[in-house]
Design a protein around this motif. Structure first.
Motif, PDB file in Angstrom:
ATOM      1  N   PHE A 185       0.831  -1.211   0.000  1.00 33.77           N
ATOM      2  CA  PHE A 185       0.000   0.000   0.000  1.00 33.77           C
ATOM      3  C   PHE A 185       0.861   1.256   0.000  1.00 33.77           C
ATOM      4  O   PHE A 185       0.616   2.191  -0.773  1.00 33.77           O
ATOM      5  CB  PHE A 185      -0.919  -0.012   1.222  1.00 33.77           C
ATOM      6  CG  PHE A 185      -1.666   1.280   1.434  1.00 33.77           C
ATOM      7  CD1 PHE A 185      -2.746   1.625   0.631  1.00 33.77           C
ATOM      8  CD2 PHE A 185      -1.281   2.166   2.437  1.00 33.77           C
ATOM      9  CE1 PHE A 185      -3.428   2.821   0.813  1.00 33.77           C
ATOM     10  CE2 PHE A 185      -1.958   3.361   2.627  1.00 33.77           C
ATOM     11  CZ  PHE A 185      -3.029   3.683   1.818  1.00 33.77           C
ATOM     12  N   ILE A 186       1.878   1.291   0.848  1.00 36.55           N
ATOM     13  CA  ILE A 186       2.749   2.471   0.941  1.00 36.55           C
ATOM     14  C   ILE A 186       3.491   2.687  -0.374  1.00 36.55           C
ATOM     15  O   ILE A 186       3.656   3.826  -0.845  1.00 36.55           O
ATOM     16  CB  ILE A 186       3.742   2.339   2.108  1.00 36.55           C
ATOM     17  CG1 ILE A 186       2.996   2.334   3.448  1.00 36.55           C
ATOM     18  CG2 ILE A 186       4.773   3.466   2.071  1.00 36.55           C
ATOM     19  CD1 ILE A 186       2.210   3.599   3.721  1.00 36.55           C
ATOM     20  N   VAL A 200       1.155   4.395  -2.608  1.00 35.65           N
ATOM     21  CA  VAL A 200       1.030   5.810  -2.244  1.00 35.65           C
ATOM     22  C   VAL A 200       2.209   6.602  -2.797  1.00 35.65           C
ATOM     23  O   VAL A 200       2.040   7.641  -3.451  1.00 35.65           O
ATOM     24  CB  VAL A 200       0.953   5.976  -0.715  1.00 35.65           C
ATOM     25  CG1 VAL A 200       1.061   7.448  -0.323  1.00 35.65           C
ATOM     26  CG2 VAL A 200      -0.345   5.382  -0.171  1.00 35.65           C
ATOM     27  N   THR A 202      -2.777  -1.685  -4.715  1.00 37.61           N
ATOM     28  CA  THR A 202      -2.029  -0.667  -5.452  1.00 37.61           C
ATOM     29  C   THR A 202      -2.952   0.444  -5.933  1.00 37.61           C
ATOM     30  O   THR A 202      -2.613   1.632  -5.851  1.00 37.61           O
ATOM     31  CB  THR A 202      -1.293  -1.299  -6.643  1.00 37.61           C
ATOM     32  OG1 THR A 202      -0.332  -2.231  -6.171  1.00 37.61           O
ATOM     33  CG2 THR A 202      -0.579  -0.233  -7.474  1.00 37.61           C
ATOM     34  N   GLY A 244      -3.735   2.593  -2.957  1.00 36.57           N
ATOM     35  CA  GLY A 244      -2.562   3.395  -2.608  1.00 36.57           C
ATOM     36  C   GLY A 244      -2.322   4.513  -3.607  1.00 36.57           C
ATOM     37  O   GLY A 244      -1.989   5.639  -3.224  1.00 36.57           O
ATOM     38  N   GLY A 266      -2.218   8.422  -2.608  1.00 35.21           N
ATOM     39  CA  GLY A 266      -0.989   9.173  -2.843  1.00 35.21           C
ATOM     40  C   GLY A 266      -1.178  10.363  -3.754  1.00 35.21           C
ATOM     41  O   GLY A 266      -0.728  11.477  -3.455  1.00 35.21           O
TER      42      GLY A 266
END
Length: 281
Positions: A165-166, A169, A240, A243, A247
């Motif tokens: 996830f990060i 982002v 994805t 994220g 983001g």
């Protein structure tokens, strides 16, 4: 002047988001299809360079050629509309609704996926001479990427999902910065330079881009990658996409909108409190 100041290009961002909401279904799908296809070709190009040179940086340096081409031709990526389209809603443009925003996102997703999937099939055919022999070195590399970025994340459980996830982002923080950077200039060279830098960064750092993955993972499955369609969806594409949305909208769209368009009230000179005196000893 070639440079467009922030308050002007943020207005361009909102205008672009509004235009995409009202675009016809046909045009939205075609533009999204071509964007997904061109970005997929760029990803295949970058992986080929990396395999043949043994230098990932070389692939990352040249990957942005696809992004620049599709942007200059006016095609749409899901990552870009995640950032631009909601701004028209937040700015209360007439006729822009949540239903219109979601319609645009869905159509662009479908178009991007169809374009990337077609290129995935075409490249799988070229890597295997029509599936008549084992994949070449580039095809094998794509299969390995698919395994590492699906079951590789799954092996870490919740920590793997958080990492995925990060990375999503961070990816669209950079990709949407590239979209906005193209609006900072009125010249083709300025637009290309502005786009090139953040796109190169995201690709080299291995961040997760939902449309690039629409090419890498289906082609990986066609080329014998040891993961399943469910692995791809649960341990890559869906997290994805989420994220990428967070983001792009949070770190690019809303920050620029709130500080260059709907700014906070300016402080008056009288608001500046005089510094306290420190008594002499």
């Amino acid at each position: 002047m070639a440079y467009v100041v922030p308050n002007e290009f943020v207005t361009k961002m909102i205008d672009a988001g509004e235009a995409k909401v009202f675009m016809s279904t046909r045009d939205t799908l075609i533009r999204a299809f071509m964007a997904g296809a061109i970005l997929a070709l760029a990803a295949a190009f970058a992986v080929t360079i990396t395999v043949q040179t043994g230098e990932p940086l070389a692939g990352a340096i040249l990957f942005p050629v696809g992004f620049c081409l599709l942007y200059l031709m006016g095609f749409d990526l899901l990552t870009g509309v995640f950032t631009l389209v909601p701004l028209a809603l937040i700015d209360k443009r007439p006729g822009v609704t949540w239903a219109g925003v979601m319609r645009n996102w869905w159509l662009v997703f479908v178009g991007n996926f169809a374009g990337a999937l077609l290129v995935a099939l075409m490249m799988a055919i070229t890597f295997t001479y029509g599936f008549s022999e084992a994949p070449n070195a580039v095809g094998q590399k794509i299969g390995t990427i698919g395994e590492g970025r699906t079951v590789g994340y799954a092996a870490y459980g919740a920590a793997g999902m958080l990492t995925l996830f990060i990375r999503g982002v961070l990816c669209n923080w950079m990709v949407s910065t590239g979209v906005v950077a193209a609006m900072m200039s009125t010249s083709v060279s300025g637009k290309v330079i502005g786009m090139w830098m953040p796109i190169m960064l995201f690709f080299y750092m291995g961040f997760e881009h939902s449309i690039v993955n629409m090419f890498l993972f289906p082609s990986g499955l066609m080329l014998g990658g040891n993961f399943s369609i469910m692995d791809y969806l649960l341990w890559n594409e869906i997290p994805t996409v989420v994220g990428n949305l967070v983001g792009g909208l949070t770190f690019v769209g809303l920050t620029l909108y709130s500080t260059h368009h709907r700014t906070g009230p300016k402080r008056e000179p009288g608001d500046m409190a005089a510094p306290a005196r420190v008594p002499a000893e």
